[in-house]
Every structure is written in C-alpha cells, then in structure tokens.
Design an enzyme around this catalytic site. Structure first.
Site, PDB file in Angstrom:
ATOM      1  N   LYS A  20       0.834  -1.197   0.000  1.00  0.00           N
ATOM      2  CA  LYS A  20       0.000   0.000   0.000  1.00  0.00           C
ATOM      3  C   LYS A  20       0.879   1.262   0.000  1.00  0.00           C
ATOM      4  O   LYS A  20       2.105   1.172   0.200  1.00  0.00           O
ATOM      5  CB  LYS A  20      -0.925  -0.049   1.213  1.00  0.00           C
ATOM      6  CG  LYS A  20      -1.923  -1.235   1.155  1.00  0.00           C
ATOM      7  CD  LYS A  20      -2.836  -1.254   2.373  1.00  0.00           C
ATOM      8  CE  LYS A  20      -3.867  -2.358   2.276  1.00  0.00           C
ATOM      9  NZ  LYS A  20      -4.809  -2.341   3.438  1.00  0.00           N
ATOM     10  N   TYR A  60     -12.406  -2.604  -3.581  1.00  0.00           N
ATOM     11  CA  TYR A  60     -12.979  -2.722  -2.229  1.00  0.00           C
ATOM     12  C   TYR A  60     -14.514  -2.668  -2.232  1.00  0.00           C
ATOM     13  O   TYR A  60     -15.116  -2.239  -1.257  1.00  0.00           O
ATOM     14  CB  TYR A  60     -12.396  -1.633  -1.322  1.00  0.00           C
ATOM     15  CG  TYR A  60     -10.988  -1.914  -0.827  1.00  0.00           C
ATOM     16  CD1 TYR A  60     -10.686  -3.097  -0.130  1.00  0.00           C
ATOM     17  CD2 TYR A  60      -9.960  -0.998  -1.019  1.00  0.00           C
ATOM     18  CE1 TYR A  60      -9.403  -3.348   0.348  1.00  0.00           C
ATOM     19  CE2 TYR A  60      -8.673  -1.245  -0.544  1.00  0.00           C
ATOM     20  CZ  TYR A  60      -8.408  -2.426   0.144  1.00  0.00           C
ATOM     21  OH  TYR A  60      -7.143  -2.674   0.622  1.00  0.00           O
ATOM     22  N   ARG A  96      -1.958 -14.726   3.351  1.00  0.00           N
ATOM     23  CA  ARG A  96      -2.724 -14.090   4.438  1.00  0.00           C
ATOM     24  C   ARG A  96      -2.020 -14.312   5.781  1.00  0.00           C
ATOM     25  O   ARG A  96      -2.005 -13.414   6.617  1.00  0.00           O
ATOM     26  CB  ARG A  96      -4.154 -14.647   4.491  1.00  0.00           C
ATOM     27  CG  ARG A  96      -5.013 -14.269   3.299  1.00  0.00           C
ATOM     28  CD  ARG A  96      -5.493 -12.837   3.312  1.00  0.00           C
ATOM     29  NE  ARG A  96      -6.441 -12.560   4.372  1.00  0.00           N
ATOM     30  CZ  ARG A  96      -7.180 -11.452   4.451  1.00  0.00           C
ATOM     31  NH1 ARG A  96      -7.077 -10.506   3.516  1.00  0.00           N
ATOM     32  NH2 ARG A  96      -8.002 -11.255   5.449  1.00  0.00           N
ATOM     33  N   THR A 102      -5.865  -8.160   9.981  1.00  0.00           N
ATOM     34  CA  THR A 102      -6.234  -6.833   9.461  1.00  0.00           C
ATOM     35  C   THR A 102      -5.767  -5.721  10.396  1.00  0.00           C
ATOM     36  O   THR A 102      -5.182  -4.728   9.961  1.00  0.00           O
ATOM     37  CB  THR A 102      -7.762  -6.750   9.255  1.00  0.00           C
ATOM     38  OG1 THR A 102      -8.145  -7.792   8.360  1.00  0.00           O
ATOM     39  CG2 THR A 102      -8.185  -5.400   8.700  1.00  0.00           C
ATOM     40  N   ARG A 113       2.506  -7.258   8.903  1.00  0.00           N
ATOM     41  CA  ARG A 113       1.830  -6.240   9.725  1.00  0.00           C
ATOM     42  C   ARG A 113       2.327  -6.268  11.172  1.00  0.00           C
ATOM     43  O   ARG A 113       2.407  -5.230  11.828  1.00  0.00           O
ATOM     44  CB  ARG A 113       0.320  -6.431   9.653  1.00  0.00           C
ATOM     45  CG  ARG A 113      -0.263  -6.014   8.283  1.00  0.00           C
ATOM     46  CD  ARG A 113      -1.681  -6.510   8.113  1.00  0.00           C
ATOM     47  NE  ARG A 113      -2.313  -6.033   6.882  1.00  0.00           N
ATOM     48  CZ  ARG A 113      -3.445  -6.529   6.405  1.00  0.00           C
ATOM     49  NH1 ARG A 113      -4.056  -7.534   7.025  1.00  0.00           N
ATOM     50  NH2 ARG A 113      -3.958  -6.046   5.293  1.00  0.00           N
ATOM     51  N   VAL A 120      -4.647   0.049  11.946  1.00  0.00           N
ATOM     52  CA  VAL A 120      -5.423  -0.628  10.897  1.00  0.00           C
ATOM     53  C   VAL A 120      -5.535   0.222   9.636  1.00  0.00           C
ATOM     54  O   VAL A 120      -5.544  -0.314   8.511  1.00  0.00           O
ATOM     55  CB  VAL A 120      -6.828  -1.058  11.417  1.00  0.00           C
ATOM     56  CG1 VAL A 120      -7.720   0.152  11.698  1.00  0.00           C
ATOM     57  CG2 VAL A 120      -7.500  -2.020  10.454  1.00  0.00           C
ATOM     58  N   ASN A 123      -1.931  -0.160   7.327  1.00  0.00           N
ATOM     59  CA  ASN A 123      -1.434  -1.533   7.555  1.00  0.00           C
ATOM     60  C   ASN A 123      -0.604  -2.111   6.402  1.00  0.00           C
ATOM     61  O   ASN A 123      -0.464  -3.320   6.273  1.00  0.00           O
ATOM     62  CB  ASN A 123      -2.576  -2.456   7.988  1.00  0.00           C
ATOM     63  CG  ASN A 123      -3.670  -2.589   6.959  1.00  0.00           C
ATOM     64  OD1 ASN A 123      -3.617  -1.963   5.906  1.00  0.00           O
ATOM     65  ND2 ASN A 123      -4.660  -3.413   7.251  1.00  0.00           N
ATOM     66  N   HIS A 126      -1.768  -5.504   1.270  1.00  0.00           N
ATOM     67  CA  HIS A 126      -3.030  -6.191   0.949  1.00  0.00           C
ATOM     68  C   HIS A 126      -2.724  -7.584   0.423  1.00  0.00           C
ATOM     69  O   HIS A 126      -1.732  -7.778  -0.282  1.00  0.00           O
ATOM     70  CB  HIS A 126      -3.798  -5.420  -0.141  1.00  0.00           C
ATOM     71  CG  HIS A 126      -4.935  -6.212  -0.720  1.00  0.00           C
ATOM     72  ND1 HIS A 126      -6.190  -6.248  -0.139  1.00  0.00           N
ATOM     73  CD2 HIS A 126      -4.994  -7.040  -1.799  1.00  0.00           C
ATOM     74  CE1 HIS A 126      -6.968  -7.062  -0.844  1.00  0.00           C
ATOM     75  NE2 HIS A 126      -6.274  -7.549  -1.864  1.00  0.00           N
ATOM     76  N   GLU A 137      -9.336  -9.910  -8.387  1.00  0.00           N
ATOM     77  CA  GLU A 137      -8.384  -8.819  -8.199  1.00  0.00           C
ATOM     78  C   GLU A 137      -7.287  -8.832  -9.265  1.00  0.00           C
ATOM     79  O   GLU A 137      -6.903  -7.781  -9.779  1.00  0.00           O
ATOM     80  CB  GLU A 137      -7.786  -8.897  -6.795  1.00  0.00           C
ATOM     81  CG  GLU A 137      -8.827  -8.585  -5.717  1.00  0.00           C
ATOM     82  CD  GLU A 137      -8.395  -8.901  -4.299  1.00  0.00           C
ATOM     83  OE1 GLU A 137      -9.212  -8.691  -3.376  1.00  0.00           O
ATOM     84  OE2 GLU A 137      -7.248  -9.357  -4.091  1.00  0.00           O
TER      85      GLU A 137
END
Ligand code: UDP
Ligand code: MG
Length: 159
Positions: A20, A60, A96, A102, A113, A120, A123, A126, A137
């Site tokens: 991000k 999103y 993940r 999250t 993270r 949050v 973070n 993604h 995606e």
C-alpha cells in the site's frame, strides 16, 4: 477469461498482493518481495501504479457500506502502490498468514503487519482473502500480457 483463470489450482494457485502507499513510502517493497521469494513463491507479475479512485472502489466493492470506506479510498490513492501476483501451492492462505491480521495490533511478530505497522488504517499490505477474490483482483489490476509464464529453476527443490 474467467474459465481459463479458474484452472489455476494446486501449484498454479495465484494471489494478488499489494504494498500500500504507506509501505512504498516507508521503503518496505524490497523486504516484502524478499519474504515471498524466500518462502518459495513464484513472481508472475509486478508493477508500480497510482491507482484511480474508480479502480479502488471496484477493488474494495465489498466494503462500500463500511464507515471507513471513503478514508480507505483516500489512503489507497494517496500515492503509488506496488501490485504483485504470486503463484504457488496454497499461496492465498499462506500469503494471508504472512501478512498478519487486518488490525496490526492483533498481528504476531514475524508477519508483515506484526513487524512493520501499528494502525489498521496504515497496515502497509493487501492480500487476497480467497481464490475467488484473487481471480477477481488479478483481472482487475493486470492485463493478461503483464503476467509472465516462466519455469522456475528451483521448482524441483520447493516441490
Ligand atoms: N480497514 C480500516 N478500518 C477497519 C477495517 C479495515 O481502515 O476497521 C482498512 C484496512 O486498511 C484493511 C482494509 O480496510 O486492510 C480492507 O479491510 P479488510 O477487512 O478487507 O481487511 P484485509 O483483508 O486487508 O485484512
Ligand atoms: Mg480484505
């Protein structure tokens, strides 16, 4: 196109991972790529992009009614993101785990993270939450000719 992509299972499973804007600003791109490479996943697509709000709203879409939605779109469009496609056995679930929860406060040390952020809304990374999300995606962020089909020389040492 959807029928073709749904053939990606087993060692051909793919996940969509994005560093991000805060992760790019904080020089975490190399560290994150390194973790996926060293784990044994194969890079099949990567680019630095300034995402439009339209693209992010589509990305999103499931969160459109959440109170944080507009701040999330602002955050994600605040600078360039590095978007990637990683391939390998159980890559969606494993990515993940590598990301953490999250909320960074719930993320264990050793996760991205859990090692690099505290809030949050900042973070840093993604990762697709399911194989179906990954397919959606990847087709949203990449053209077919931006994904490389290549044979990894370490394949027989990883599988
Ligand atoms: N987010 C937020 N506040 C929240 C929940 C989520 O700002 O209370 C942001 C956060 O950046 C998160 C993103 O919205 O990564 C997408 O939320 P999701 O529940 O899909 O979490 P993720 O799949 O990224 O772990
Ligand atoms: Mg999500």
């Amino acid at each position: 196109a959807h029928f073709f992509q749904s053939g990606w299972t087993g060692v051909n499973e793919r996940s969509f991972v994005a560093v991000k804007p805060d992760g790019v600003q904080r020089r975490l791109v190399g560290e994150i790529v390194r973790r996926f490479e060293k784990r044994g996943f194969k890079l099949v697509g990567l680019k630095l992009v300034q995402a439009s709000e339209e693209l992010l709203r589509e990305h999103y879409w499931d969160l459109r009614n959440k109170p944080f939605f507009s701040s999330l779109i602002r955050y994600m469009s605040s600078g360039p993101v590095v978007v990637m496609v990683w391939q390998g056995l159980d890559v969606v679930k494993t990515a993940r785990k590598m990301l953490g929860e999250t909320n960074p406060a719930d993320s264990l040390p050793g996760t991205v993270r859990g090692d690099f952020c505290v809030e949050v809304g900042r973070n840093v990374i993604h990762g697709s939450d399911s194989v179906a999300s990954a397919q959606k995606e990847i087709s949203l962020w990449f053209r077919q000719n931006e994904l490389q089909l290549w044979e990894s020389s370490s394949r027989n040492w990883i599988y």
